[in-house]
Motif scaffolding. Structure first.
Motif, PDB file in Angstrom:
ATOM      1  N   ALA A  27      81.437 -99.149  13.905  1.00 52.09           N
ATOM      2  CA  ALA A  27      82.277 -99.888  13.293  1.00 52.09           C
ATOM      3  C   ALA A  27      81.712-101.199  12.872  1.00 52.09           C
ATOM      4  CB  ALA A  27      83.452-100.227  14.239  1.00 52.09           C
ATOM      5  N   VAL A  28      80.733-101.656  13.649  1.00 51.67           N
ATOM      6  CA  VAL A  28      80.022-103.036  13.449  1.00 51.67           C
ATOM      7  C   VAL A  28      79.158-102.710  12.084  1.00 51.67           C
ATOM      8  CG1 VAL A  28      78.231-104.326  14.218  1.00 51.67           C
ATOM      9  CG2 VAL A  28      79.889-103.522  15.837  1.00 51.67           C
ATOM     10  N   ASP A  29      78.277-101.725  11.873  1.00 53.48           N
ATOM     11  CA  ASP A  29      77.410-101.351  10.920  1.00 53.48           C
ATOM     12  C   ASP A  29      78.358-101.294   9.544  1.00 53.48           C
ATOM     13  OD1 ASP A  29      75.275-101.418  12.514  1.00 53.48           O
ATOM     14  OD2 ASP A  29      75.329 -99.258  12.523  1.00 53.48           O
ATOM     15  N   ALA A  30      79.631-100.526   9.586  1.00 54.97           N
ATOM     16  CA  ALA A  30      80.214-100.355   8.536  1.00 54.97           C
ATOM     17  C   ALA A  30      80.975-101.701   8.005  1.00 54.97           C
ATOM     18  CB  ALA A  30      81.472 -99.432   8.983  1.00 54.97           C
ATOM     19  N   PHE A  89      91.975-108.032   8.859  1.00 53.20           N
ATOM     20  CA  PHE A  89      92.684-106.908   8.442  1.00 53.20           C
ATOM     21  C   PHE A  89      93.973-106.577   8.871  1.00 53.20           C
ATOM     22  CE2 PHE A  89      92.769-102.481   7.830  1.00 53.20           C
ATOM     23  CZ  PHE A  89      92.746-102.203   6.418  1.00 53.20           C
ATOM     24  N   GLN A  90      94.252-106.772  10.299  1.00 53.66           N
ATOM     25  CA  GLN A  90      95.670-106.519  10.509  1.00 53.66           C
ATOM     26  C   GLN A  90      96.590-107.544  10.235  1.00 53.66           C
ATOM     27  OE1 GLN A  90      95.742-106.081  14.860  1.00 53.66           O
ATOM     28  NE2 GLN A  90      97.845-104.942  14.573  1.00 53.66           N
ATOM     29  N   GLY A  91      96.122-108.555  10.102  1.00 53.56           N
ATOM     30  CA  GLY A  91      96.974-109.750   9.699  1.00 53.56           C
ATOM     31  C   GLY A  91      97.587-109.414   7.965  1.00 53.56           C
ATOM     32  N   HIS A  92      96.692-109.154   7.215  1.00 54.59           N
ATOM     33  CA  HIS A  92      96.883-108.916   5.959  1.00 54.59           C
ATOM     34  C   HIS A  92      97.824-107.664   5.851  1.00 54.59           C
ATOM     35  CE1 HIS A  92      93.363-111.767   5.308  1.00 54.59           C
ATOM     36  NE2 HIS A  92      94.075-111.883   4.143  1.00 54.59           N
ATOM     37  N   LEU A  93      97.551-106.707   6.673  1.00 55.69           N
ATOM     38  CA  LEU A  93      98.439-105.552   6.635  1.00 55.69           C
ATOM     39  C   LEU A  93      99.763-105.909   6.954  1.00 55.69           C
ATOM     40  CD1 LEU A  93      96.504-102.548   8.373  1.00 55.69           C
ATOM     41  CD2 LEU A  93      97.256-102.628   6.012  1.00 55.69           C
ATOM     42  N   ASP A 109      84.474 -98.593  -7.009  1.00 59.74           N
ATOM     43  CA  ASP A 109      84.290 -98.366  -5.601  1.00 59.74           C
ATOM     44  C   ASP A 109      84.954 -98.976  -4.745  1.00 59.74           C
ATOM     45  OD1 ASP A 109      82.356 -96.489  -6.548  1.00 59.74           O
ATOM     46  OD2 ASP A 109      80.806 -97.726  -6.565  1.00 59.74           O
ATOM     47  N   GLU A 110      85.294-100.404  -4.871  1.00 54.16           N
ATOM     48  CA  GLU A 110      86.229-101.279  -3.903  1.00 54.16           C
ATOM     49  C   GLU A 110      87.519-100.885  -3.880  1.00 54.16           C
ATOM     50  OE1 GLU A 110      84.103-105.453  -4.277  1.00 54.16           O
ATOM     51  OE2 GLU A 110      85.172-104.993  -5.737  1.00 54.16           O
ATOM     52  N   VAL A 111      88.018-100.436  -4.820  1.00 53.51           N
ATOM     53  CA  VAL A 111      89.318 -99.725  -5.023  1.00 53.51           C
ATOM     54  C   VAL A 111      89.410 -98.392  -4.124  1.00 53.51           C
ATOM     55  CG1 VAL A 111      91.330 -98.824  -6.515  1.00 53.51           C
ATOM     56  CG2 VAL A 111      90.193-100.873  -7.143  1.00 53.51           C
ATOM     57  N   ARG A 112      88.256 -97.356  -4.330  1.00 56.65           N
ATOM     58  CA  ARG A 112      88.200 -96.235  -3.456  1.00 56.65           C
ATOM     59  C   ARG A 112      88.151 -96.454  -2.050  1.00 56.65           C
ATOM     60  NH1 ARG A 112      86.145 -94.491  -8.565  1.00 56.65           N
ATOM     61  NH2 ARG A 112      84.329 -95.083  -8.320  1.00 56.65           N
ATOM     62  N   ALA A 113      87.372 -97.658  -1.851  1.00 52.75           N
ATOM     63  CA  ALA A 113      87.090 -97.994  -0.394  1.00 52.75           C
ATOM     64  C   ALA A 113      88.430 -98.419   0.228  1.00 52.75           C
ATOM     65  CB  ALA A 113      86.066 -99.000  -0.266  1.00 52.75           C
ATOM     66  N   LYS A 153      90.810 -95.295   0.816  1.00 51.77           N
ATOM     67  CA  LYS A 153      90.193 -94.633   1.829  1.00 51.77           C
ATOM     68  C   LYS A 153      90.725 -95.064   2.978  1.00 51.77           C
ATOM     69  CE  LYS A 153      86.295 -92.688   4.304  1.00 51.77           C
ATOM     70  NZ  LYS A 153      84.875 -92.705   4.269  1.00 51.77           N
ATOM     71  N   ALA A 154      90.574 -96.474   3.162  1.00 50.63           N
ATOM     72  CA  ALA A 154      91.195 -97.209   4.474  1.00 50.63           C
ATOM     73  C   ALA A 154      92.804 -96.822   4.744  1.00 50.63           C
ATOM     74  CB  ALA A 154      90.711 -98.572   4.387  1.00 50.63           C
ATOM     75  N   PHE A 155      93.507 -97.009   3.646  1.00 53.76           N
ATOM     76  CA  PHE A 155      94.719 -97.031   3.620  1.00 53.76           C
ATOM     77  C   PHE A 155      95.185 -95.452   4.161  1.00 53.76           C
ATOM     78  CE2 PHE A 155      95.301-100.963   1.258  1.00 53.76           C
ATOM     79  CZ  PHE A 155      95.726-101.580   2.074  1.00 53.76           C
ATOM     80  N   ARG A 156      94.472 -94.391   3.627  1.00 53.13           N
ATOM     81  CA  ARG A 156      94.440 -92.868   3.739  1.00 53.13           C
ATOM     82  C   ARG A 156      94.060 -92.753   5.282  1.00 53.13           C
ATOM     83  NH1 ARG A 156      90.779 -89.066   4.566  1.00 53.13           N
ATOM     84  NH2 ARG A 156      89.358 -90.296   3.485  1.00 53.13           N
ATOM     85  N   LEU A 157      93.313 -93.318   5.555  1.00 55.78           N
ATOM     86  CA  LEU A 157      92.752 -93.183   7.177  1.00 55.78           C
ATOM     87  C   LEU A 157      93.939 -94.036   8.221  1.00 55.78           C
ATOM     88  CD1 LEU A 157      88.965 -93.597   6.837  1.00 55.78           C
ATOM     89  CD2 LEU A 157      90.245 -91.422   7.285  1.00 55.78           C
ATOM     90  N   LEU A 158      94.138 -94.815   7.675  1.00 58.10           N
ATOM     91  CA  LEU A 158      95.447 -95.393   8.520  1.00 58.10           C
ATOM     92  C   LEU A 158      96.753 -94.921   8.355  1.00 58.10           C
ATOM     93  CD1 LEU A 158      94.834 -99.355   7.460  1.00 58.10           C
ATOM     94  CD2 LEU A 158      94.444 -98.364   9.517  1.00 58.10           C
TER      95      LEU A 158
END
Length: 157
Positions: A6-9, A25-29, A142-146, A149-154
């Motif tokens: 997580a730190v590395d990512a 991140f949580q605040g923005h969510l 690439d940023e949009v895909r990332a 991916k974050a939203f899919r995982l959430l």
């Protein structure tokens, strides 16, 4: 994912940095969720002045998937079946959905969005997509895909 992964990512050097990045991140969510609730309310009113946001979400799902039944909607949205039934009745009364008996199980009713509802929702989707494109224009694909991916995982939590 391990704490070190997580730190590395996140590209930060320590656990405190990870915690700070996740809090940001949580605040923005939270802001996104608040904005989504506002958009659902505004969109519902544009579809029909008496349509509630929960009814709008059900209608949008039915229109997107082609059809659904009350049981599926209750399960998917985590809404009590009686509330789904009330929303479906309102959608039918407003002329936004039609129902027919399920061919496999006559006890169930299959819902489909009316052509009027489909047209109105298509207009709203196009407007929302235009706003989203404008906001995300500063990101690379690439940023949009990332982000996607974050939203899919959430969504899988």
């Amino acid at each position: 994912m391990t704490a070190q992964q997580a730190v590395d990512a996140l590209g930060v050097d320590d656990a405190q940095g990870v915690d700070d990045a996740l809090a940001d991140f949580q605040g923005h969510l939270n802001l996104i969720f608040a904005r989504a609730r506002t958009l659902w309310k505004e969109s519902a009113a544009r579809v029909h002045p008496e349509l509630q946001p929960s009814g709008y979400k059900l209608l949008a799902y039915v229109a997107r998937t082609g059809d659904a039944n009350a049981h599926q909607l209750a399960e998917l949205f985590g809404i009590d079946k009686s509330m789904v039934s009330r929303q479906i009745r309102m959608l039918e009364d407003f002329g936004l959905v039609e129902s027919r008996p399920d061919e496999r199980d006559g006890r169930l009713r299959v819902l489909t969005a009316t052509s009027e509802a489909q047209r109105t929702l298509a207009t709203l989707r196009a407007e929302n997509a235009g706003r989203m494109r404008a906001v995300l224009a500063e990101l690379t694909p690439d940023e949009v895909r990332a982000a996607s991916k974050a939203f899919r995982l959430l969504a899988e939590i």
